[in-house]
Design an enzyme around this catalytic site. Sequence first.
Site, PDB file in Angstrom:
ATOM      1  N   HIS A 577       0.860  -1.192   0.000  1.00 15.78           N
ATOM      2  CA  HIS A 577       0.000   0.000   0.000  1.00 15.78           C
ATOM      3  C   HIS A 577       0.893   1.238   0.000  1.00 15.78           C
ATOM      4  O   HIS A 577       2.102   1.128   0.141  1.00 15.78           O
ATOM      5  CB  HIS A 577      -0.864   0.004   1.271  1.00 15.78           C
ATOM      6  N   ASP A 579       0.990   5.194   1.935  1.00 15.46           N
ATOM      7  CA  ASP A 579       0.379   5.712   3.155  1.00 15.46           C
ATOM      8  C   ASP A 579      -0.525   6.922   2.966  1.00 15.46           C
ATOM      9  O   ASP A 579      -1.308   7.232   3.852  1.00 15.46           O
ATOM     10  CB  ASP A 579       1.464   6.023   4.201  1.00 15.46           C
ATOM     11  N   HIS A 649       4.667   0.118  -0.281  1.00 19.45           N
ATOM     12  CA  HIS A 649       5.435  -0.758   0.602  1.00 19.45           C
ATOM     13  C   HIS A 649       4.521  -1.742   1.301  1.00 19.45           C
ATOM     14  O   HIS A 649       3.298  -1.571   1.318  1.00 19.45           O
ATOM     15  CB  HIS A 649       6.199   0.085   1.625  1.00 19.45           C
ATOM     16  N   ARG A 659       6.903  -9.584  15.890  1.00 21.10           N
ATOM     17  CA  ARG A 659       7.650  -8.477  15.305  1.00 21.10           C
ATOM     18  C   ARG A 659       7.062  -7.182  15.823  1.00 21.10           C
ATOM     19  O   ARG A 659       5.877  -6.900  15.619  1.00 21.10           O
ATOM     20  CB  ARG A 659       7.497  -8.552  13.786  1.00 21.10           C
TER      21      ARG A 659
END
Length: 909
Positions: A577, A579, A649, A659
């Site tokens: 996507h 941002d 990204h 994570r």
Amino acid sequence: QTDGITIPEPYDTLFDTAVEAYYKGDWMTVILNMERALKNKELIRKIKAQCRLACANQTAFGQHIPGVGLAIPGTGAVEDLGFFQSILRRADCTTSCESAKLGPYTLHKVSAEVDLEFKKRTPYNYLQVAYFKIKKLDRAVSAAHTFFLANPDHMEMKQNLDYYKLMAGVQDSDFKDLEAKPHMAAFLDGKRLYSADHFGRAVPFFEKAVEEFFPAYEECRALCEGSYDYDGYNYMEYKSDLFQSMTDHFMQVLNCKQNCVLEMATIAGKDKPFEDFLPSLLNYLQFSYFNSDNYAKAAECAKTFLLFHPEDEVMKQNLAYYNVIVGEEKAVLITEIEVIKQYYKKSLLEKTLLYFGYEIFGVTFVDPDPWTPADVMPLKLREKQKTDRETAARITEEIGNLMKEIETLVEEKNKDSSDLATIVSEAPQADSRPPALPAAAVLFDNIKVTMTSKMLNGTERVLLDGVTTEDECRELHRLSNAAAKTGDGYRGKPSPHSPSEMFQGVTVLKALKLGQEGLVPLKSARLFFDLSEKVRKVLESSFHLTTPLYFSYSHLVCRSAIEEKQEDREDLSHPVHADNCLLVSELNECFKEPPAYTHRDFSAILYLNEDFEGGDFIFTELDGKTVTATVRPTCGRVVGFGAGKENPHGVKAVTKGQRCAIALWFTLDPRHAEKERIQAQELLTMFSSPVDAEFQSTAGDSGTDTQAPVDDSGAVAQPEGSEMAQAPVDDSRPVAQPEGSEMVQAPKEEVQTTAQVVQQAEKQTDTPDTSVQNDVVPEVKSASDTAKDNTASKTDEKPKPEKSVKAKQAVKTKPKQADKTKPKQTDKSKSKQAEKTKPKQAEKTKSKQAEKTKPKQAEKTKPKQTDKSKPKQAVKKESTSTKKAVKKAPDSKEAQVKTTDFEAHKIEL
Ligand SMILES: O=C(O)CCC(=O)C(=O)O
Ligand SMILES: [Fe+2]
């Protein structure tokens, strides 16, 4: 009302009324208007198609050239006039037909936005809630099912559906697709039976699919005869003469008509249409007939299939086999299915015209069919395509070489381990620019620039290391888990991005609130605040900004692999996507418009750990597939980048472990500065006042563990930066629907003011689950902001298309999924050839002759024969048939290619 005919009310108005009613909780009005909107949309479509088809019949041009189906307007001036006379009559016919039934043309023109809502089946999302509220369960279920089919990534709706399945009074038959296209529904039913080897039962479904295909196809084509799309032209400057403008419009219409094949082959929620639909359907049908001993019909289908793929060896052999069984005398009388033959001829002729338009006028035509004979494309175009392909290959090679050079450069640079100060001073600065903000290096001397934009193959990208210490990473990691225990911004739901991961998030304000309540160490919450500030400054400096960055949103977020859901996993942890814009990877475009957070200018992710598998951050091109750089998260590393279209990204699947990272979004526009940050700052100031000193120490002592039931509202929590507010299901999920909680969940609260947020945050302890709609808050606005864009945000408040859905889909083309739905034909076609001596075939063959010559081939497409096939015979033939199967089998493996594409140009750190 005119002449006793009721003109249907415009469906966009009905839709708006329904949406408005939704936010008032007026469910009956929602239902009434939304149902009517759906009905009218369909009605308008039908009327237009009927008008155009009827008029085409009434004002057909001239005679048909036998065997081609091409109309000839005649020759000579008088006949030319006759041609135009037909045009005028056709225009009169369609215009008066449409305006009599639909009113003026503009009445039913809808915006692209509304159009998209209907394509995405959004009305069913509203209907689902409304029907649920008025306790019409069967309707709620069918609306939910219909919506989910087109939005298979919608986790909320999936949960609703799972919930409905367990509810008393819900029948299996309630799970209906209210938008099913009859031919596709029949095809899918047939395919299910076929895959289960119920060939005989599959036949009527496939037959129905063929039968229903054509009316739908013709309707789709008729609807192409709309107005000219001046896209790309300046309307005022468009000065084509009569024939050129007729040609331009006609080419557009014809292109649209050709593409109806794809519309016919599209299955709701699937990103790619079914490949080579009609020929594949014939393929399924011939084999089903064969297995039902209907050889004449099987021959008819095989023959028709061969129109499209005359060189298909397997089908040629099958046909020969059927012919033998039927008997040569009867066999010669079997012809191609007439309607399909006409379809084929007409389509070929259209392609010829379109290629002519392409060659002469440059009107691009992308052939939707894989079967077009090579010579339909003019020689020149073919040659041009060949050169283009060669150029592309050469460029790819050159890029490859360049990448290698870059890699060497990176290595060398890393050796020097250049620090931020050097980079900053080296960076070219426009003379006219005011001096940059103070360099971060001056402020934080442990920070290193590991990679610049260039090294990351893009623009406005930076990779920094050493932003935090190991201790700080550990502390924040602990904070995240402690905050999650008390309830996270996602209400313990699995990840909004992947069902194979758990998501937990906490914002700065939430962390401070928890700190204040003694549920997490206040010190850690403060660290969170301070570190995000540090990143902000470093980013300003790295990008040589001359005006400050303001926080737009800050989120400490962990993604944990769900151990038992990792097998066969193909998705990403976070789909690709951008941002601040809506990435539509299919179009290589990113639309900077709501519901995207368009005011976001920069993004940064501060990584906190590395002890997990997968979870690499990737930059891609606008196609959402081609990876241009990969970043391995590690403690203290920051990836910073411009929030726009230059930086699509995503995050690769986290397949083991947890994570954690702090995700930060910034804006250059102070008007969009996050109000929550100010609240957080105020809280911090308050904490450091002497009155609270005592409180602070107790908070610190309380440790991270607590049993206290705390609201998990994360009042300001918001799904990941890229994710947009979601559909109404969020606040109406049956599971989250205990009586009495209605008030809290009312959709109108979806957009909250800061005041509300703070109030709610303050009420947290006594409202254990008030969070329901909180994580769908698109953006926390100030009261004045909310009031200000009240009108504008009317659309904002609507359930919004999930921004990244498209990107998700593009990335998702996975081999496994394709396999799942595959008929066994691929296997079958492999095995057929080997099957010469199979018992089943021998049984089936009716004549000796047939047995001797044909069985193998027919058998090829049989399911389950692979196992039986004889190794020796299979060896040679199998290789060819495999190739073919891949190309022609109804569900080809092509999807696999994509996954490989996805890895292209990868630079590992
Ligand atoms: O966690 C990451 O590495 C990236 C997350 C991201 O892109 C987002 O939340 O918008
Ligand atoms: Fe992002």
